[in-house]
Design an enzyme around this catalytic site. Structure first.
Site, PDB file in Angstrom:
ATOM      1  CG  ASP A   1      -1.717  -1.097   1.395  1.00 46.65           C
ATOM      2  OD1 ASP A   1      -2.287  -1.688   0.143  1.00 46.65           O
ATOM      3  OD2 ASP A   1      -2.475  -1.419   2.212  1.00 46.65           O
TER       4      ASP A   1
ATOM      5  CE1 TYR B   1       4.148  -6.138   3.656  1.00 53.03           C
ATOM      6  CE2 TYR B   1       3.571  -8.360   3.627  1.00 53.03           C
ATOM      7  CZ  TYR B   1       3.727  -7.206   3.058  1.00 53.03           C
ATOM      8  OH  TYR B   1       3.159  -7.008   1.718  1.00 53.03           O
TER       9      TYR B   1
END
Length: 284
Positions: free
Chosen positions: A62, A123
């Site tokens: 994003d 992540y």
């Protein structure tokens, strides 16, 4: 997004890193700066091509999200690859802005698909809770939380979240897309020198906003506003909970994408395309 390369083309793997601050995410847009757009434009320029070669990526990050272990592939005409392969990495570095870099370029093995061949994505989300705020040199990659955080409570909550679940409560719903994922790792550690807390979040795949929503729930546990069992209770409900806060993107970095051995790439790509259901759940 085929796993079969057209005759006369070569599939090329690109390993990328970028600072997401000034990008409107990965996916190219007509009027905004994106990572995909930046790389594709540079590739078209350095290969002196009249067309754009589309990239397929392991995970669409994003706006504001960083990466040091992103992976993509592109299919190039064999003659273009043969002409530019040896100097492509250096020429791309000279063409692109310094906030995005290709760390490695190589011909991909047969059956490789950057998105569907991946076994998992890992992540990291970084948070600081010291009263004085974040070290100014780290502020672009670390979220400041203005309440003290209890590491043990956050890890207690995290232990209840791993495994295969429907993560609809933590995802922004997309029409026709499944929200069933296997969360392989979720845990927190604190660096005693810097005070920065890092969450490791690893799954076979992620749905939209999933990582940042999981972090938001964890922070509410860590600062005492919610009990350790609350994130798992939200998960079990399978609906978006207004109490789950999606944290800001700048603390999130895609660290690594893992692939199987070369001979298993094609089979993994087929498996990853299968629509998943949970045991006992209906198909529709």
């Amino acid at each position: 997004m085929s796993d079969v390369v057209e005759p006369g083309f070569v599939r090329v793997r690109l390993d990328l890193a970028y600072d997401g601050k000034d990008f409107s995410g990965w996916a190219k847009q007509t009027s905004r700066r994106t990572v995909q757009g930046e790389v594709e434009d540079a590739l078209r320029t350095v290969t002196r091509s009249s067309r754009t070669y589309d990239l397929t990526v392991a995970g669409r990050t994003d706006a504001g999200v960083h990466a040091r272990g992103q992976v993509a592939h592109v299919d190039l005409p064999a003659e273009v690859w043969a002409e530019h392969a040896d100097k492509l990495l250096r020429r791309m570095a000279g063409r692109m802005a310094p906030d995005v870099r290709i760390m490695r370029i190589e011909e991909a093995p047969a059956g490789f698909n950057a998105r569907f061949s991946a076994l998992w994505r890992r992540y990291a989300y970084r948070v600081a809770d010291r009263p004085g705020g974040v070290d100014p040199l780290l502020r672009g990659h670390v979220l400041w939380h203005d309440r003290p955080l209890d590491l043990d409570a956050m890890n207690e909550a995290a232990a209840l979240m791993t495994g295969e679940h429907d993560f609809a409560a933590y995802c922004k719903k997309r029409e026709g897309a499944t929200t069933i994922r296997t969360l392989q790792k979720l845990g927190w550690a604190r660096d005693e020198v810097s005070g920065v807390m890092t969450a490791t979040v690893q799954a076979d795949a992620f749905c939209h906003n999933m990582v940042r929503a999981l972090i938001g729930a964890a922070l509410f546990v860590g600062d005492g506003r919610r009990p350790a069992a609350w994130p798992a209770e939200v998960l079990a409900a399978r609906v978006r909970d207004p109490g789950v806060h999606v944290v800001r993107p700048h603390g999130l970095t895609l660290e690594e994408v893992k692939y199987p051995a070369d001979e298993l790439l094609a089979a993994r790509a087929v498996e990853a395309r299968n629509v998943r259901t949970l045991p006992g759940a209906g198909c529709c």
